[in-house]
Scaffold this active site. Structure first.
Site, short mmCIF file in Angstrom:
data_model
loop_
_atom_site.label_atom_id
_atom_site.label_comp_id
_atom_site.label_asym_id
_atom_site.label_seq_id
_atom_site.Cartn_x
_atom_site.Cartn_y
_atom_site.Cartn_z
N ASP A 160 1.00 -1.25 -0.16
CA ASP A 160 0.03 -0.08 0.06
C ASP A 160 0.85 1.19 -0.10
OD1 ASP A 160 -2.05 1.78 0.50
OD2 ASP A 160 -3.26 0.13 1.57
N ASP A 161 0.77 2.00 -0.99
CA ASP A 161 1.58 3.12 -1.19
C ASP A 161 3.10 3.00 -1.07
OD1 ASP A 161 -0.71 4.56 -0.88
OD2 ASP A 161 -0.46 5.41 1.20
N CYS A 218 -5.52 4.97 -3.73
CA CYS A 218 -5.50 3.35 -3.23
C CYS A 218 -6.92 2.82 -4.01
CB CYS A 218 -5.78 3.30 -2.05
SG CYS A 218 -4.51 3.85 -0.84
N ASN A 226 -0.14 2.19 -5.54
CA ASN A 226 0.29 3.72 -6.11
C ASN A 226 1.71 3.80 -5.43
OD1 ASN A 226 -2.29 4.42 -4.14
ND2 ASN A 226 -0.02 5.27 -3.40
#
Ligand SMILES: *[C@@H]1O[C@H](CO)[C@@H](O)[C@H](O)[C@H]1NC(C)=O
Ligand SMILES: *[C@@H]1O[C@H](CO)[C@@H](O)[C@H](O)[C@H]1NC(C)=O
Ligand SMILES: *[C@@H]1O[C@H](CO)[C@@H](O)[C@H](O)[C@H]1NC(C)=O
Ligand SMILES: *[C@@H]1O[C@H](CO)[C@@H](O)[C@H](O)[C@H]1NC(C)=O
Ligand SMILES: *[C@@H]1O[C@H](CO)[C@@H](O)[C@H](O)[C@H]1NC(C)=O
Length: 581
Positions: free
Chosen positions: A32-33, A68, A308
């Site tokens: 995530d990220d 997200c 992302n």
């Protein structure tokens, strides 16, 4: 020794064995990220050992929305965000309820894979706004086994709440969320390996996303065993790191330089991210070892990516994503598996839109006609030919961290809606964007990888500057027309956009579109623009939608006529966009 007449029998035997061979398994790890440009992968030795060294690293892999939920819906449907219209993390423009409303809960990758004979599993974060209140209304579709992190606890590293197979949510307070997800992944893996069917398992830990406990975004928490790591790490001091002169456009160009207190905070923020990723690194080893112990590693694809990217202090920005800059959209993708190059780096241009088609191809299924992407190449021989990535964003910028959060109050980041385009070929490597304020940006990513010299601004617009042998004005005319096609493309018009502008197929890429004979055609195209900054995909505020098509005259003239041609007016054709699909 085999006699000649035994050979055919041998071949028949072999092909029967192939027919009987199980379809490959697929393990899909999505963090995530996670950034590529702050070098997080360099701090994951087990990812390197088990994935990068044994597979292919896609150095030009992009997400198409740097946020997200829209990115994950793009990923799991194979459709551009302007087609899913899931563009935000929460209703009305996005989140799990919007995904359900749009009908995708019965019509996305896990459902298709089950239809293809797969057992399917998912653990971790699926989408935002997937909550302790709506987790069973309906249950996320398509999974043989699932254990989902739920809001409002999703981003609380020591206070996770999960729902298993649609049952009542259970609290894991006091346990480290990425470790909980690792254990659940191992459990599903054992379950999957005990069954005859091939399997797909997605593992989606929250690391290294910010902790979101009290409504604000603070540095991610890590497990105590990783507390002493990376004390010397600092965010790479690239030219775009907190530059002396403002850069970018719109709100980014107005940011004040960060002071030393903030820089020190941001470096520690980055160290916390690396520590949080260590649990994921260990999980990768656990997954690969289990596959190896069961003798199925060679028939399993392992994907590693993020939803992302992330920036920290570049362009004077507080930690965050949501931008079109390279830090936010160029993200990790590593794949290992049958036919995938070993220890290779591919420079093919790929995006998240391509991964659902890739997985369907692995599953031996026909590609869906409404896919907006194409399967990615697995080695140099399969070199993909797509030169573009279509990037889009609607809504606010979201500054994170203690100091970033202060900016929220000012609504400073409200106007963050934009379209962007990455275009990469042998003689060009470009980033072009149009903001909802009508500001535009163009960066020559070969000469200016830090994106500091906006070639689209009059101050920089130099008549001598050339890209692929043409000056900036002509370059922008082509990029804008391409963006006009891509911003509402569907299926083949997304994968083959030049064909929309040039139906005979004589212009197939940027260099062929740069021909001087086409200058008038491109100059007279309607330009990408916005009448207003919206927080969602409100098409009425997004200016002209349809480009002129070369060679299709208005009404009866039959041909696109260039200025001066036989005394006729220059005409274009407003194509019927339903014909594009
Ligand atoms: C933000 O989070 C920090 C740490 O979790 C907390 O101390 C602080 O009070 C929060 N601030 C706001 C405005 O919620
Ligand atoms: C540095 O900037 C932050 C955020 O704007 C501010 O809160 C802080 O007071 C500044 N510190 C110094 C020493 O100027
Ligand atoms: C952007 O440009 C278009 C076309 O010139 C114009 O109609 C529109 O009002 C402009 N939008 C903004 C936000 O200034
Ligand atoms: C946001 O954009 C609008 C135009 O759509 C403009 O009027 C407004 O001033 C902008 N706001 C900020 C904070 O930049
Ligand atoms: C996208 O969804 C929003 C919210 O429901 C809606 O207002 C908008 O019209 C939709 N956009 C398109 C292009 O369908």
């Amino acid at each position: 020794m085999h006699s000649l007449f035994q050979l055919p029998c041998l071949l028949v035997g072999l092909s029967l064995a192939l027919v009987a061979a199980k379809k490959p398994n697929i393990v899909f790890i999505i963090t995530d990220d996670q950034d590529l440009h702050l070098q997080s992968l360099d701090y994951m030795p087990l990812v390197q050992k088990y994935l990068t060294d044994k597979g292919t690293f896609y150095k030009r892999h992009y997400c198409t929305v740097a946020l997200c939920c829209p990115s994950r819906v793009n990923l799991w449907t194979g459709k551009a965000a302007h087609n899913t219209n899931v563009t935000d993390v929460m209703p009305p423009y996005g989140g799990y309820p919007k995904f359900v409303d749009r009908g995708y809960n019965d019509d996305y990758l896990p459902v298709w894979l089950q239809n293809a004979g797969y057992n399917t599993y998912y653990t971790g974060k699926l989408f935002n706004s997937h909550t302790i209140f709506n987790y069973d209304n309906p249950v996320a579709g398509g999974f043989t086994g699932s254990d989902f992190l739920l809001d409002p606890f999703t981003y609380q590293y020591y206070n996770a709440v999960l729902s298993r197979n649609g049952r009542k949510p259970v609290s894991y307070a006091g346990q480290y969320s990425p470790d909980v997800i690792a254990e659940k992944a191992f459990g599903f893996l054992e379950e999957a390996m005990a069954d005859e069917k091939p399997f797909f398992i997605a593992i989606a830990p929250i690391a290294p996303h910010s902790e979101v406990s009290t409504g604000n975004f603070s540095q991610p928490q890590y497990a105590p065993r990783h507390a002493d790591l990376f004390t010397d790490y600092k965010v790479p001091r690239t030219k775009n790191f907190n530059p002396d002169k403002p850069s970018g456009a719109n709100w980014i160009a107005k940011l004040p330089q960060l002071n030393e207190t903030v820089i020190a905070y941001n470096d520690e923020f980055a160290r916390c991210r690396l520590r949080a990723l260590q649990s994921v690194d260990e999980m990768v080893e656990g997954v690969v070892q289990r596959l190896a112990d069961n003798g199925i590693l060679d028939n399993t694809y392992v994907f590693y990516t993020s939803d992302n990217g992330f920036h920290i202090s570049q362009h004077r920005m507080h930690p965050g994503k949501t931008c079109g800059y390279e830090t936010d959209i160029n993200i990790p993708l590593i794949v290992r598996g049958p036919g995938v190059g070993v220890g290779k780096v591919l420079d093919a241009v790929t995006s998240h839109t391509d991964l659902a088609p890739t997985i369907m191809k692995i599953a031996g299924e026909e590609l869906r006609e409404d896919f907006d992407g194409l399967p990615i190449p697995f080695n140099e021989e399969e070199k993909g030919k797509i030169e573009h990535v279509n990037v889009e964003y609607w809504g606010r910028g979201i500054p994170e961290g203690k100091y970033g959060f202060e900016g929220w109050v000012l609504n400073y980041y409200l106007n963050n809606t934009y379209k962007a385009l990455r275009l990469i070929g042998d003689t060009y490597n470009l980033y072009y964007s149009v903001w909802c304020t009508n500001e535009t940006e163009l960066y020559d990513m070969t000469r200016d990888p830090d994106q500091l010299h906006n070639l689209a601004t009059p101050e920089v617009l130099s008549p001598d500057y050339e890209i692929s042998g043409r000056n900036i004005e002509h370059v922008i005319a082509r990029l804008d027309a391409l963006m006009m096609v891509l911003k509402s493309c569907k299926a083949s018009s997304c994968t083959d956009p030049w064909k929309v502008l040039h139906p005979p197929g004589d212009v197939t890429d940027f260099p062929s579109a740069l021909s001087t004979e086409l200058d008038t055609f491109y100059e007279e195209q309607p330009k990408v623009s916005f009448s207003k900054c919206e927080l969602g995909y409100i098409v009425e505020s997004e200016g002209p939608q349809i480009p002129f098509v070369f060679g299709q005259g208005a009404g009866d003239s039959g041909m696109y006529v260039q200025e001066g041609g036989e005394g006729q007016m220059t005409m274009g054709y407003r194509g019927d966009w339903s014909a594009w699909t």
